[in-house]
Design a protein around this motif. Sequence first.
Motif, mmCIF file in Angstrom:
data_model
loop_
_atom_site.group_PDB
_atom_site.id
_atom_site.type_symbol
_atom_site.label_atom_id
_atom_site.label_comp_id
_atom_site.label_asym_id
_atom_site.label_seq_id
_atom_site.Cartn_x
_atom_site.Cartn_y
_atom_site.Cartn_z
ATOM 1 N N GLU A 106 19.425 23.117 1.042
ATOM 2 C CA GLU A 106 19.364 21.835 1.748
ATOM 3 C C GLU A 106 19.726 20.684 0.823
ATOM 4 O OE1 GLU A 106 16.136 20.871 4.778
ATOM 5 O OE2 GLU A 106 15.488 19.633 3.083
ATOM 6 N N LEU A 107 20.478 19.722 1.356
ATOM 7 C CA LEU A 107 20.763 18.462 0.674
ATOM 8 C C LEU A 107 19.989 17.352 1.378
ATOM 9 C CD1 LEU A 107 24.634 18.738 0.189
ATOM 10 C CD2 LEU A 107 22.857 19.205 -1.504
ATOM 11 N N GLU A 108 19.454 16.413 0.594
ATOM 12 C CA GLU A 108 18.604 15.353 1.153
ATOM 13 C C GLU A 108 18.917 14.014 0.495
ATOM 14 O OE1 GLU A 108 14.060 14.198 0.273
ATOM 15 O OE2 GLU A 108 14.293 16.138 1.274
ATOM 16 N N GLY A 109 18.958 12.975 1.282
ATOM 17 C CA GLY A 109 19.094 11.620 0.773
ATOM 18 C C GLY A 109 18.067 10.721 1.428
ATOM 19 N N ASP A 123 14.077 2.749 -4.947
ATOM 20 C CA ASP A 123 14.502 2.570 -3.565
ATOM 21 C C ASP A 123 15.257 3.787 -3.034
ATOM 22 O OD1 ASP A 123 13.440 0.025 -3.058
ATOM 23 O OD2 ASP A 123 15.132 -0.969 -4.010
ATOM 24 N N TRP A 124 16.083 4.417 -3.862
ATOM 25 C CA TRP A 124 16.959 5.492 -3.404
ATOM 26 C C TRP A 124 16.674 6.794 -4.132
ATOM 27 C CZ3 TRP A 124 19.594 4.267 0.834
ATOM 28 C CH2 TRP A 124 19.876 2.922 1.071
ATOM 29 N N SER A 125 16.907 7.907 -3.423
ATOM 30 C CA SER A 125 16.749 9.226 -4.022
ATOM 31 C C SER A 125 17.686 10.209 -3.331
ATOM 32 C CB SER A 125 15.300 9.724 -3.911
ATOM 33 O OG SER A 125 14.959 9.926 -2.552
ATOM 34 N N ALA A 126 17.968 11.307 -4.013
ATOM 35 C CA ALA A 126 18.773 12.391 -3.460
ATOM 36 C C ALA A 126 18.299 13.690 -4.084
ATOM 37 C CB ALA A 126 20.260 12.181 -3.735
ATOM 38 N N ALA A 127 18.489 14.805 -3.364
ATOM 39 C CA ALA A 127 17.997 16.080 -3.876
ATOM 40 C C ALA A 127 18.806 17.234 -3.307
ATOM 41 C CB ALA A 127 16.522 16.261 -3.525
ATOM 42 N N ALA A 128 18.866 18.319 -4.086
ATOM 43 C CA ALA A 128 19.416 19.599 -3.645
ATOM 44 C C ALA A 128 18.308 20.633 -3.822
ATOM 45 C CB ALA A 128 20.646 19.971 -4.462
ATOM 46 N N LYS A 129 17.967 21.347 -2.734
ATOM 47 C CA LYS A 129 16.814 22.244 -2.767
ATOM 48 C C LYS A 129 17.170 23.613 -2.200
ATOM 49 C CE LYS A 129 14.417 19.460 -0.190
ATOM 50 N NZ LYS A 129 13.278 18.922 0.604
ATOM 51 N N LEU A 130 16.488 24.641 -2.711
ATOM 52 C CA LEU A 130 16.524 25.981 -2.152
ATOM 53 C C LEU A 130 15.239 26.211 -1.364
ATOM 54 C CD1 LEU A 130 17.914 28.024 -5.188
ATOM 55 C CD2 LEU A 130 19.179 27.128 -3.217
ATOM 56 N N LYS A 131 15.307 27.114 -0.402
ATOM 57 C CA LYS A 131 14.175 27.358 0.485
ATOM 58 C C LYS A 131 13.972 28.859 0.651
ATOM 59 C CE LYS A 131 14.254 25.058 4.345
ATOM 60 N NZ LYS A 131 14.693 24.654 5.711
ATOM 61 N N ALA A 132 12.708 29.289 0.716
ATOM 62 C CA ALA A 132 12.365 30.670 1.034
ATOM 63 C C ALA A 132 11.144 30.642 1.942
ATOM 64 C CB ALA A 132 12.083 31.471 -0.219
ATOM 65 N N GLY A 133 11.231 31.330 3.078
ATOM 66 C CA GLY A 133 10.139 31.232 4.026
ATOM 67 C C GLY A 133 9.907 32.497 4.809
ATOM 68 N N LEU A 134 8.929 32.429 5.700
ATOM 69 C CA LEU A 134 8.544 33.530 6.563
ATOM 70 C C LEU A 134 8.566 33.036 8.001
ATOM 71 C CD1 LEU A 134 7.448 36.434 6.857
ATOM 72 C CD2 LEU A 134 5.140 35.454 6.686
ATOM 73 N N TYR A 187 16.292 20.265 -7.460
ATOM 74 C CA TYR A 187 16.468 19.182 -8.424
ATOM 75 C C TYR A 187 16.832 17.902 -7.678
ATOM 76 C CZ TYR A 187 17.750 16.930 -12.835
ATOM 77 O OH TYR A 187 17.804 16.099 -13.930
ATOM 78 N N GLY A 188 16.246 16.776 -8.114
ATOM 79 C CA GLY A 188 16.506 15.504 -7.454
ATOM 80 C C GLY A 188 16.762 14.388 -8.447
ATOM 81 N N VAL A 189 17.303 13.293 -7.930
ATOM 82 C CA VAL A 189 17.530 12.100 -8.746
ATOM 83 C C VAL A 189 16.942 10.895 -8.022
ATOM 84 C CG1 VAL A 189 19.583 12.942 -9.924
ATOM 85 C CG2 VAL A 189 19.833 11.791 -7.717
ATOM 86 N N ALA A 190 16.480 9.918 -8.793
ATOM 87 C CA ALA A 190 15.893 8.698 -8.237
ATOM 88 C C ALA A 190 16.466 7.489 -8.965
ATOM 89 C CB ALA A 190 14.368 8.724 -8.386
ATOM 90 N N ARG A 191 16.764 6.442 -8.223
ATOM 91 C CA ARG A 191 17.252 5.191 -8.800
ATOM 92 C C ARG A 191 16.050 4.337 -9.175
ATOM 93 N NH1 ARG A 191 21.850 2.234 -10.666
ATOM 94 N NH2 ARG A 191 21.479 0.030 -10.263
ATOM 95 N N LEU A 192 15.876 4.079 -10.480
ATOM 96 C CA LEU A 192 14.733 3.319 -10.968
ATOM 97 C C LEU A 192 15.199 1.957 -11.473
ATOM 98 C CD1 LEU A 192 12.803 6.115 -12.909
ATOM 99 C CD2 LEU A 192 12.524 5.360 -10.531
ATOM 100 N N ASP A 193 14.583 0.895 -10.948
ATOM 101 C CA ASP A 193 14.945 -0.478 -11.295
ATOM 102 C C ASP A 193 13.834 -1.141 -12.101
ATOM 103 O OD1 ASP A 193 17.506 -0.843 -9.742
ATOM 104 O OD2 ASP A 193 16.178 -0.239 -8.117
ATOM 105 N N PRO A 194 14.164 -1.852 -13.180
ATOM 106 C CA PRO A 194 13.151 -2.504 -14.016
ATOM 107 C C PRO A 194 12.521 -3.698 -13.319
ATOM 108 C CG PRO A 194 15.334 -3.146 -14.745
ATOM 109 C CD PRO A 194 15.536 -2.108 -13.686
ATOM 110 N N GLN A 195 11.252 -3.917 -13.606
ATOM 111 C CA GLN A 195 10.524 -5.065 -13.074
ATOM 112 C C GLN A 195 9.747 -5.746 -14.206
ATOM 113 O OE1 GLN A 195 10.899 -6.004 -9.868
ATOM 114 N NE2 GLN A 195 12.204 -4.212 -9.495
ATOM 115 N N GLY A 196 9.449 -7.037 -14.018
ATOM 116 C CA GLY A 196 8.597 -7.751 -14.960
ATOM 117 C C GLY A 196 9.160 -7.782 -16.361
ATOM 118 N N ASN A 197 8.366 -7.274 -17.332
ATOM 119 C CA ASN A 197 8.736 -7.367 -18.746
ATOM 120 C C ASN A 197 9.620 -6.216 -19.234
ATOM 121 O OD1 ASN A 197 6.843 -5.369 -18.565
ATOM 122 N ND2 ASN A 197 5.521 -6.125 -20.209
#
Length: 204
Positions: free
Chosen positions: A83-86, A105-116, A129-139
């Motif tokens: 599965e791909l996710e945004g 604010d933003w993220s994306a991921a590629a995942k494997l699944k195993a179920g019953l 594995y996923g990635v996230a956009r991280l923005d600096p704040q304050g100091n």
Amino acid sequence: MNGKNVLRLAALAVIAAVGSATAAHAQNYGTYGSAFDWSGFYAGVYGGLAPSEIGSPFSDVTLQGGAVAGYNLQIGPGVIGAELEGGYLHGRSYQTSAGGELTQDWSAAAKLKAGLALDRTMLYATAGYGVARLDPQGNVSSKAAWQGGWIFGGGVEQSITSNLSAKLEYTQMRLDNVPTTIAGTNYSDDLVNHSIKAGLNFRF
């Protein structure tokens, strides 16, 4: 338990689920098989919560939403897939060393699944594995950047019609060694992203 040990346990759980399902299929498909077939491509949308901690009550909850696309293959009662996710989170906040703060604010991921598959109900574990956009704040003076990390979790999906299903899923993404700069000093933090999602998937 550190992040690597957690990931190893998640991977073992996925392997165990696939192995158990395959063994059941090989021994007695007539007894354990599913009348409903989860195989095929799907796409969907989700909404949910992204708390900074899991507890009662949740802490610093942020709303989120997004879209997914993937493929399932059913083998007897076992289901495997990818599965791909945004997604978008409205300013999910992380506290870092030396009083720093990062928001996502933003993220994306590629995942494997195993179920019953239990006919029209599917229980599953997921990892990827996923990635996230991280923005600096304050100091925090370091620049905004995409940071990556491992994801693991699980959920339950219920077929409503032959093409439409609803799901409830929990995942955790671990962002290790995230760098920040505050007052000329470099820091590194391990951040955790919890996600509780409800969604609808359309199979085609």
